[in-house]
Write an enzyme that holds these catalytic residues in place. Sequence first.
Site, PDB file in Angstrom:
ATOM      1  N   ARG A 185     -21.939 -10.440  17.517  1.00  0.00           N
ATOM      2  CA  ARG A 185     -22.953 -11.450  17.824  1.00  0.00           C
ATOM      3  C   ARG A 185     -23.435 -12.038  16.503  1.00  0.00           C
ATOM      4  NH1 ARG A 185     -21.411 -10.063  22.096  1.00  0.00           N
ATOM      5  NH2 ARG A 185     -22.546  -9.675  24.038  1.00  0.00           N
ATOM      6  N   TYR A 206     -27.784 -15.849  34.685  1.00  0.00           N
ATOM      7  CA  TYR A 206     -28.640 -16.437  33.642  1.00  0.00           C
ATOM      8  C   TYR A 206     -28.005 -17.672  32.981  1.00  0.00           C
ATOM      9  CZ  TYR A 206     -31.473 -16.472  29.375  1.00  0.00           C
ATOM     10  OH  TYR A 206     -32.288 -16.831  28.334  1.00  0.00           O
ATOM     11  N   ALA A 208     -27.217 -19.534  24.309  1.00  0.00           N
ATOM     12  CA  ALA A 208     -25.788 -19.365  24.047  1.00  0.00           C
ATOM     13  C   ALA A 208     -25.061 -18.831  25.277  1.00  0.00           C
ATOM     14  CB  ALA A 208     -25.588 -18.417  22.873  1.00  0.00           C
TER      15      ALA A 208
HETATM   16  N1  GDD Z   1     -29.738  -4.652  24.716  1.00  0.00           N
HETATM   17  C1  GDD Z   1     -28.980  -3.727  24.102  1.00  0.00           C
HETATM   18  N2  GDD Z   1     -29.456  -2.458  23.907  1.00  0.00           N
HETATM   19  N3  GDD Z   1     -27.727  -4.051  23.726  1.00  0.00           N
HETATM   20  C2  GDD Z   1     -26.977  -3.115  23.106  1.00  0.00           C
HETATM   21  C3  GDD Z   1     -27.444  -1.827  22.846  1.00  0.00           C
HETATM   22  C4  GDD Z   1     -28.748  -1.477  23.281  1.00  0.00           C
HETATM   23  O1  GDD Z   1     -29.239  -0.350  23.100  1.00  0.00           O
HETATM   24  N4  GDD Z   1     -26.468  -1.132  22.195  1.00  0.00           N
HETATM   25  C5  GDD Z   1     -25.440  -1.990  22.053  1.00  0.00           C
HETATM   26  N5  GDD Z   1     -25.724  -3.190  22.620  1.00  0.00           N
HETATM   27  C6  GDD Z   1     -24.809  -4.317  22.731  1.00  0.00           C
HETATM   28  C7  GDD Z   1     -24.682  -4.903  24.154  1.00  0.00           C
HETATM   29  O2  GDD Z   1     -23.849  -4.103  24.955  1.00  0.00           O
HETATM   30  C8  GDD Z   1     -24.077  -6.259  23.837  1.00  0.00           C
HETATM   31  O3  GDD Z   1     -22.670  -6.155  23.750  1.00  0.00           O
HETATM   32  C9  GDD Z   1     -24.664  -6.610  22.457  1.00  0.00           C
HETATM   33  O4  GDD Z   1     -25.254  -5.392  21.950  1.00  0.00           O
HETATM   34  C10 GDD Z   1     -25.739  -7.674  22.507  1.00  0.00           C
HETATM   35  O5  GDD Z   1     -26.630  -7.342  23.528  1.00  0.00           O
HETATM   36  P1  GDD Z   1     -27.993  -8.138  23.772  1.00  0.00           P
HETATM   37  O6  GDD Z   1     -28.663  -8.399  22.481  1.00  0.00           O
HETATM   38  O7  GDD Z   1     -28.759  -7.354  24.797  1.00  0.00           O
HETATM   39  O8  GDD Z   1     -27.526  -9.459  24.528  1.00  0.00           O
HETATM   40  P2  GDD Z   1     -26.510 -10.696  24.245  1.00  0.00           P
HETATM   41  O9  GDD Z   1     -26.363 -11.021  22.803  1.00  0.00           O
HETATM   42  O10 GDD Z   1     -25.241 -10.425  24.983  1.00  0.00           O
HETATM   43  O11 GDD Z   1     -27.300 -11.856  24.975  1.00  0.00           O
HETATM   44  C11 GDD Z   1     -28.628 -12.114  24.565  1.00  0.00           C
HETATM   45  O12 GDD Z   1     -28.694 -13.281  23.798  1.00  0.00           O
HETATM   46  C12 GDD Z   1     -28.462 -14.454  24.509  1.00  0.00           C
HETATM   47  C13 GDD Z   1     -28.503 -15.629  23.549  1.00  0.00           C
HETATM   48  O13 GDD Z   1     -27.539 -15.498  22.577  1.00  0.00           O
HETATM   49  C14 GDD Z   1     -29.487 -12.132  25.807  1.00  0.00           C
HETATM   50  O14 GDD Z   1     -30.852 -11.984  25.461  1.00  0.00           O
HETATM   51  C15 GDD Z   1     -29.372 -13.383  26.557  1.00  0.00           C
HETATM   52  O15 GDD Z   1     -30.419 -13.436  27.537  1.00  0.00           O
HETATM   53  C16 GDD Z   1     -29.504 -14.571  25.602  1.00  0.00           C
HETATM   54  O16 GDD Z   1     -29.319 -15.758  26.282  1.00  0.00           O
END
Ligand code: GDD
Length: 336
Positions: A224, A151, A121
């Site tokens: 998300r 990425y 995504a």
């Molecule tokens: N990782 C993480 N850890 N995120 C947090 C946290 C925490 O403790 N607390 C809040 N968040 C928030 C992040 O700031 C971000 O706004 C949201 O949760 C989602 O973070 P992630 O799950 O780390 O990533 P993403 O959804 O932005 O992207 C991920 O998914 C994509 C596919 O949909 C990543 O893994 C990408 O590599 C992947 O392509």
Amino acid sequence: MIKNKKILVVGAGGFIGGHLVKRLLNDENFIIATDIKPKEYWFQDFEKTKNYYSMDMKEIDNCRKVTKNVDYVFNMACNMGGMGFIENNKAECMQSVLINTNLLIASKENKIKRYFFSSSACAYNKNKQQDVFIKGLKEKDAYPADPEDGYGWEKLFSERMCRHFMEDYGIEIRIARYHNIYGPFGTYDGGREKAPAALCRKIINAKKNNEDKIDVWGDGKQTRSFLYIDDCIEGTIRLFESDYSEPVNIGSDEQVSINQMIDIIENISKVKKLKRDYQLDKPKGVRGRSSNNDLVKEVLNWSYEIKLKDGLKKTFDWMSNEISKRGSNINRFTKS
Ligand code: GDD
């Protein structure tokens, strides 16, 4: 069902790759599995396959070796993680382009019948993800191109590389755009963890240590959608077997804010409501993201089944058990 095929899975030591190998082995396929990590750091162990290799698939000679006499290739490999990793390691993330490029060249030379690319995504145009609640992203929303820096550009470029190998050399291509896949055997500490795993871990640890507060990145209002790993694998297999060669969302359309996800995990854990320390300087990514599933329903006649609260419960239970076995904050997957 894919059955009795010789299949190369690249990135088999990772989270989605590991679950995919398990499924393909159950369906009686012969698997060749590779990952850059040494075997002891693969996320799952496969007793049934002896054909696993720790090798760097950015090297074309390695790609050539393992694509010999293979029917199908699944490229599940890239240097990745949650926002904490991809925002701070853009050059590392972009080098995964070498894996897909060399694997395609070797697949062409060795006359592979069908090739799967795991996209993301993060390939979608950032401008369409600036509001907290957005309409689900449709596949066409990747253009005009303005993906996640680093990425996301690698994913979008590699999608196009796949497309041109199909047009110019006739390799059959399948491409999934995964939307934040979570579940057991995912990374939950060490810096590469995504939000579902990170927040489950924080709540498990707060409960264990009698703390009344957790850190949350951003203001918690960002949204998300999250897809449970079993649905991801089912969608992947169905897409692979279909005759559709353009990118397709494999994701959920259950859009929640990070605050709402924390509420769900608190309910599962039965802790009292924790205070949330919002850390506005941490990596946040796009403001809102969700999957539009019209196309996947149309071309696969399929939709995901597992609701977020049920998937989080399975993930939470698995992680609680892991943390009590191994201790928390052990960097078990990122050592090399
Ligand atoms: N990782 C993480 N850890 N995120 C947090 C946290 C925490 O403790 N607390 C809040 N968040 C928030 C992040 O700031 C971000 O706004 C949201 O949760 C989602 O973070 P992630 O799950 O780390 O990533 P993403 O959804 O932005 O992207 C991920 O998914 C994509 C596919 O949909 C990543 O893994 C990408 O590599 C992947 O392509």
